[in-house]
Design a protein around this motif. Structure first.
Motif, PDB file in Angstrom:
ATOM      1  N   TRP A  19      12.180 -44.320  -7.923  1.00 59.04           N
ATOM      2  CA  TRP A  19      12.499 -42.926  -7.596  1.00 59.04           C
ATOM      3  C   TRP A  19      12.527 -42.701  -6.088  1.00 59.04           C
ATOM      4  O   TRP A  19      13.533 -42.240  -5.525  1.00 59.04           O
ATOM      5  CB  TRP A  19      11.476 -42.024  -8.276  1.00 59.04           C
ATOM      6  N   LYS A  20      11.438 -43.055  -5.409  1.00 57.10           N
ATOM      7  CA  LYS A  20      11.311 -42.737  -3.992  1.00 57.10           C
ATOM      8  C   LYS A  20      12.185 -43.638  -3.109  1.00 57.10           C
ATOM      9  O   LYS A  20      12.795 -43.170  -2.150  1.00 57.10           O
ATOM     10  CB  LYS A  20       9.843 -42.860  -3.566  1.00 57.10           C
TER      11      LYS A  20
ATOM     12  N   GLY B  38      16.004 -43.821  -5.061  1.00 61.54           N
ATOM     13  CA  GLY B  38      16.588 -42.530  -5.413  1.00 61.54           C
ATOM     14  C   GLY B  38      17.152 -42.467  -6.816  1.00 61.54           C
ATOM     15  O   GLY B  38      17.964 -41.578  -7.130  1.00 61.54           O
ATOM     16  N   ASP B  39      16.728 -43.374  -7.673  1.00 60.25           N
ATOM     17  CA  ASP B  39      17.246 -43.453  -9.043  1.00 60.25           C
ATOM     18  C   ASP B  39      16.280 -42.710  -9.964  1.00 60.25           C
ATOM     19  O   ASP B  39      15.302 -43.282 -10.466  1.00 60.25           O
ATOM     20  CB  ASP B  39      17.396 -44.915  -9.456  1.00 60.25           C
TER      21      ASP B  39
ATOM     22  N   THR C 167      12.002 -32.759  -9.122  1.00 61.88           N
ATOM     23  CA  THR C 167      13.463 -32.837  -9.177  1.00 61.88           C
ATOM     24  C   THR C 167      14.077 -31.547  -9.722  1.00 61.88           C
ATOM     25  O   THR C 167      15.277 -31.510 -10.009  1.00 61.88           O
ATOM     26  CB  THR C 167      13.900 -34.013 -10.065  1.00 61.88           C
TER      27      THR C 167
END
Length: 869
Positions: free
Chosen positions: A505-506, A509-510, A542
Motif C-alpha cells: 500500500w505505502k 500504492g497498490d 483511502t
C-alpha cells in the motif's frame, strides 16, 4: 597472740566490708561508666559541638555588631612560593667567566661533569658494554629530524659511545653502522655521518641497508657512484636497483634504461618488472613487457592479471587459463575469470521484461557458480592449505567493489558452507552479512542473507532480517518478492501479512493488492486485533468510510478488544465533528452522537480496565456539550457533571492510570477551581507514588495558579522521588532563574544525561541566552538520542529560524525530520492525533508549531550565518 577469737572477729568484719561494698557496687559502676563516657565524648567532640554555646549567643548580636565583624581573610599571611634553582649549562658558564682562576674553575667543573657521565656509563653496562638495541635505536632515530638544538649534549655523547662500542666489537652488524650514521646526522655532523657509513659499506658490503643509507646521506652525484659500487657487490638486490632508478627520476628514459639493466641482472624480480611496466605509456610495449614478465616470473598473479586486462576476451581467457596452470592455488585468477565472463555477458536493458532479466541473471549466476566450484575442487587437490571461507568472502567484496556483482554473489553462494558446522550456519552468515552491509558491500550481504533464507526457509528471525535489509537497501520489486516468499513460507506469522500489506500500500500504492493480502491473512486464520485494525486503517485512509465502519462492526463481534472499541469510537467522533462543521441536520448529529456515546458506554462496560475508553467517554461528554441541533434528552446526558462521574468510575477500575487522573484534575481546574484539582492530584500521588507524570502535572498546576513557591516545593519533592525523570528535570531547567540555570543544568546532566527532554531543554536554554554554538550542540544530541521525539525537531528548527537565522541548516534539519517521521513528544503527539491533522505529513505538523516555516526555508542562504558563541 593472734588466736581463734581474733580470726573470728576478722571474718566478721570482712563480711561486713563485703556487704557494704556490694550495697554501693551498682552506684559506683554507674558513676564510673558515666565518667568514662564523658571522657570519650570530650576526646571525640566535634568542633561544632564545642562552639554550640557561642552559636546560641549569636541570636543576641545586633546588625551593627554583625557588620563590624572583620572578613575571614584579614590577618592571614600569604604563602610564599619556594625559590627554584635551575642548573646552568657549561656553555653559559664559559661564556661568562674570564681568564685565570675563573676559567680554571669552569674547566674543573667540566671535568667533574665528564667524570660523572663516565660513572653513569659504567653503572649502565661497564666500560666495554655492548648491550644496545641498535635496531631499536635506529628506528627511534628515523623520525628524529632536526632535533640537535633540543637534544642534550650528554645524551648524544652517551649514544655515540654506545654505538662506537657496537661497531667496534661487531663491525659486521649493519644496523649499528646505520644507527651511528643517523646519530651524527641528527647531531648536525653530516660529514662524520658520511665517513661512518663509508666505513660501514667497507665492513658490511653485503648489506642493502648500509648501501642505501650511504646513498641517502650523500649528494645525488656521489650517490650514483655509491650505488654503482653496490650493484657490483649485490647485483641481485632489487632495492638497490630501484634506489638507483629513483636517482634518475628527472629523466624517464634514463630511469627505464637503469631498470632494464636491473632486469638483465635480476629477471625474476617482480618489483622491477612492475616498476618498468608502470612507466611504459605505450600499450603495445606494455603488452610485450608483461608477456616477458609472466615468462620470467610465472608465480606473480598481479602480472598475469595485468596481462589479461590488455587482451581481448579470447586472449584474456587463454592468459587466465595459463595462469591457472602455473598457479593452481591462487583464487584471484579464478575470480578474475568469473569477472571476465560477467563482463562479456552484459544484462538486458531496464526496459526489458522482468522475466527476461531474471532468466539472464540465473543463467549467468549458474555459470559463475560452476567456475567457483571448479576452483574449490582444484585447490583442494593441489594446495596443502587451500583458502578458507573468510578469504573467499574478502574476494567477493573486492569483486563487488570492482563492479562484478554477479561474481560476488556466485562466490558467496559456492562457499557459503565452506568450513562451517551446520549449527554455526545461521549465526555466522547473519554476522557476515552485517559486517558486509556495514562496509557498503550490499550485494555480498544480500547473497549471504538469501543463502540463509534458502537454508532456513521457515525461520521467522531469518526472514525478518532479510526483509529489514531489503527495506533499507533494496528496491520495491525485491522487497515485494521477499514478502511474498515470507507469507508463503510462514503463513502463521501475522507480522509478515501486515508488513506485506503495508509495503504494497505505502510503497507501491497498490490498494487492491494490500486489501488482497489482508483478505488472505483472514483466510489463513488470523483473527487478531492488529489485522482487523490494519484492514480498517486501509479503508478509512483511502476514503472508504462505510467499508471501514462495516469492518469495525464485524471486528467488535469477532474480535472484541478495547482497541477495536476505541477505533470504532474514534471513527464515529471524527464523522460527528465533520457533520457538525458541515452544518448537517440535527437528527443526523443526534444519531451520530448517540452512536458514539453508546459505543463508549458499551466499551467501558465490557472492558472496565480500558483506560482509553474512559478518557474518550469523558472527553465526548465535555466536548459536545451545547452542540446545536442535539435532542434535549441527549443534551441532558452531557456536561461537566456527567464527565466527572464517568472519570470517577474509570478511576475506580484504573487507579494506576496517570493520564486518567490528569484528565480528571484538568476537568476540576477548568470547571470548579485549582483547589479541587490540587486535591485530585494529591490523591493520585498517594495511590501512585514516585510517578513523574503526576508530579509534573502538579508542578504545572501550581504555576498556572500563580503559586510559584508551591510549584518549587513540589518540584523539590518530585526530584527526590524521581531523580531520573527527564521531564521533571526539563521543567526544572526551563523554569530556573538566570542565577540557577547552570546548577540545575549540571544536576540534570548528572542524573539523566541521555534523556531527549533534558537535552532539548538545554538547547532551549542556550537559545534563549543567544549562545548559538551550545544550542546547536544540544539540539543535535537531542535528535540523535531519540529521533522520534517531535518536540526536539520543532525546537531545533525554531532555533535555526529565529536565533541562528540559518535557512540552509533549517532546510537540512526539516528534511531529516521528514525522513524520520516523529511519532512522540508531549507537544507533538496531541497535535498529530487531532482530527484536523489526521493523515497530515510531517512538514504540515511542523508548520502548525512554526507558522513562518515556509518563508524561512523557502530559499537557502547563499552564505549562511556561521554558528558562533
Amino acid at each position: 597472740a593472734y588466736d581463734d577469737q581474733d580470726r573470728a572477729a576478722d571474718r566478721v568484719w570482712d563480711a561486713v566490708d563485703a556487704r557494704m561494698a556490694e550495697r554501693h557496687k551498682r552506684k559506683r559502676e554507674q558513676r564510673e561508666r558515666e565518667e568514662d563516657q564523658a571522657t570519650r565524648r570530650g576526646a571525640r567532640a566535634r568542633v561544632a559541638d564545642q562552639f554550640a554555646d557561642l552559636k546560641e549567643g549569636l541570636k543576641e548580636v545586633s546588625f551593627e555588631q554583625w557588620d563590624a565583624i572583620p572578613e575571614a581573610s584579614t590577618g592571614i599571611r600569604a604563602h610564599k612560593r619556594p625559590e627554584s634553582v635551575v642548573p646552568v649549562s657549561d656553555a653559559i658558564i664559559l661564556s661568562r667567566v674570564g681568564a685565570g682562576g675563573e676559567a680554571g674553575a669552569a674547566s674543573s667543573l667540566t671535568i667533574e661533569r665528564g667524570r660523572m657521565l663516565r660513572d653513569r656509563l659504567d653503572k649502565d653496562g661497564g666500560a666495554d658494554a655492548t648491550g644496545i638495541d641498535a635496531e631499536g635505536y635506529l628506528s627511534s632515530l628515523a623520525g628524529a629530524g632536526d632535533l640537535a638544538p633540543a637534544m642534550q649534549v650528554g645524551d648524544i655523547r652517551k649514544a655515540r659511545l654506545l654505538l662506537r662500542s657496537v661497531t667496534s666489537t661487531n663491525p659486521t652488524h649493519a644496523p649499528g653502522w646505520v644507527a651511528a650514521a643517523r646519530l651524527e646526522e641528527v647531531a648536525g655532523q653530516l660529514v662524520e655521518a658520511r665517513n661512518i657509513i663509508k666505513r660501514g659499506c667497507a665492513a658490511c658490503p653485503s648489506s642493502e641497508d648500509v648501501w642505501i643509507e650511504a646513498a641517502r646521506l650523500n649528494t645525488p652525484s656521489n650517490a650514483k657512484v655509491i650505488l654503482e659500487n653496490a650493484v657490483r657487490e649485490l647485483p641481485h638486490s632489487s632495492r638497490i636497483w630501484l634506489r638507483a632508478a629513483d636517482l634518475e627520476s628527472s629523466d624517464p628514459q634514463r630511469k627505464m634504461r637503469v631498470l632494464r639493466r636491473a632486469l638483465e641482472a635480476n629477471p625474476a624480480s617482480e618489483m622491477l618488472w612492475q616498476e618498468l611496466i608502470g612507466m611504459e605509456e605505450d600499450e603495445s610495449e606494455a603488452h610485450i613487457l608483461l608477456a616477458r614478465a609472466t615468462e620470467c616470473v610465472p608465480g606473480s598473479v598481479d602480472l598475469w592479471l595485468a596481462l589479461a586486462r590488455l587482451e581481448d576476451h579470447a586472449g584474456a581467457k587463454a592468459v587466465l587459463n595459463t595462469a591457472m596452470r602455473k598457479n593452481r592455488g591462487e583464487p584471484r585468477i579464478w575470480v578474475a575469470a568469473c569477472a571476465l565472463e560477467e563482463a562479456q555477458a552484459p544484462p538486458p536493458d531496464n526496459s526489458a521484461p522482468l522475466e527476461e532479466r531474471q532468466v539472464h541473471y540465473m543463467r549467468l549466476a549458474s555459470k559463475l557458480t560452476g567456475l567457483i566450484t571448479k576452483a574449490l575442487e582444484a585447490m583442494s587437490k593441489h594446495c596443502a592449505k587451500p583458502p578458507g571461507r573468510s578469504d573467499w568472502l574478502a574476494l567477493a567484496m573486492e569483486a563487488e567493489e570492482s563492479g562484478s556483482e554477479v561474481t560476488a554473489r556466485a562466490i558467496v553462494g559456492a562457499t557459503l558452507e565452506l568450513g562451517l558446522e551446520e549449527q554455526e550456519w545461521r549465526r555466522t552468515w547473519i554476522n557476515d552479512a552485517q559486517e558486509a552491509a556495514a562496509a557498503g558491500r550490499l550485494e555480498t550481504a544480500r547473497a549471504l542473507l538469501m543463502g540463509c533464507v534458502e537454508r532456513f526457509p521457515g525461520q521467522k528471525q531469518v526472514l525478518m532480517r532479510a526483509i529489514a535489509f531489503e527495506s533499507k537497501h533494496g528496491d520495491k520489486a525485491t522487497l515485494a518478492r521477499l514478502l511474498e516468499q515470507a507469507v508463503a513460507r510462514c503463513p502463521k506469522a501475522e507480522l509478515f501479512w501486515l508488513m506485506a500489506a503495508k509495503e504494497t500500500w505505502k510503497t507501491s500504492g497498490d490498494v487492491d493488492g494490500a486489501r488482497a493480502f489482508l483478505q488472505r491473512a483472514f483466510a489463513a486464520g488470523h483473527n487478531s486485533e492488529r489485522v482487523w485494525l490494519a484492514a480498517f486503517k486501509l479503508e478509512w485512509e483511502t476514503g472508504q468510510v462505510e467499508q471501514a465502519r462495516e469492518l469495525l462492526t464485524r471486528a467488535r463481534s469477532k474480535c472484541p478488544t478495547p482497541g477495536v472499541f476505541a477505533k470504532s469510537a474514534l471513527l464515529e467522533r471524527v464523522e460527528l465533528r465533520r457533520a457538525i462543521l458541515g452544518g448537517a441536520d440535527g437528527s443526523i448529529v443526534t444519531e451520530l452522537l448517540g452512536t458514539l456515546l453508546e459505543l463508549l458506554k458499551d466499551g467501558t462496560t465490557r472492558f472496565p480496565a480500558g483506560h482509553k475508553l474512559w478518557m474518550m467517554r469523558g472527553q465526548a461528554l465535555l466536548e459536545f456539550t451545547g452542540t446545536t441541533g442535539v435532542a434535549e434528552d441527549v443534551q441532558r446526558a452531557l456536561g461537566p457533571d456527567a464527565a466527572r462521574q464517568v472519570l470517577l468510575d474509570g478511576l475506580k477500575t484504573c487507579p494506576n492510570c496517570a493520564p486518567l487522573w490528569i484528565q480528571a484534575a484538568r476537568l476540576e481546574e477548568k470547571h470548579v477551581s485549582a483547589v479541587k484539582a490540587r486535591s485530585v492530584l494529591d490523591l493520585a500521588r498517594v495511590k501512585n507514588p514516585a510517578n513523574a507524570e503526576l508530579w509534573l502535572e502538579s508542578v504545572q498546576l501550581e504555576r498556572r495558579a500563580g503559586s510559584a513557591a508551591m510549584a518549587d516545593a513540589h518540584m523539590a519533592k518530585a526530584l527526590r522521588e524521581c531523580p531520573t525523570a527527564g521531564a521533571l528535570w526539563a521543567e526544572h531547567i526551563l523554569s530556573a532563574p538566570k542565577t540557577e540555570q547552570r546548577a540545575r543544568s549540571a544536576g540534570a546532566l548528572e542524573h539523566c544525561s541521555g534523556d531527549v527532554e533534558v537535552l532539548t531543554a538545554l538547547g532551549e536554554l542556550f537559545a534563549r541566552n543567544r549562545q548559538k554554538k551550545g544550542a546547536k550542540k544540544y539540539f543535535e544530541l537531542a535528535v540523535q538520542a531519540n529521533a522520534q521525539c517531535g518536540d526536539a525537531w520543532v525546537e531545533y528548527l525554531r532555533f535555526l529560524i529565529d536565533v541562528a537565522r540559518d535557512s540552509a541548516a533549517a532546510r537540512d534539519v526539516l528534511d531529516r525530520c521528514a525522513r524520520v517521521e516523529p511519532s512522540c513528544g508531549r507537544r507533538w503527539l496531541p497535535v498529530a492525533k487531532h482530527d484536523q491533522y489526521r493523515g497530515a505529513s510531517t512538514v504540515e505538523l511542523v508548520r502548525h508549531f512554526l507558522p513562518g516555516l515556509d518563508t524561512a526555508v523557502a530559499v537557502a542562504n547563499s552564505a549562511p550565518t556561521p554558528i558562533a558563541d
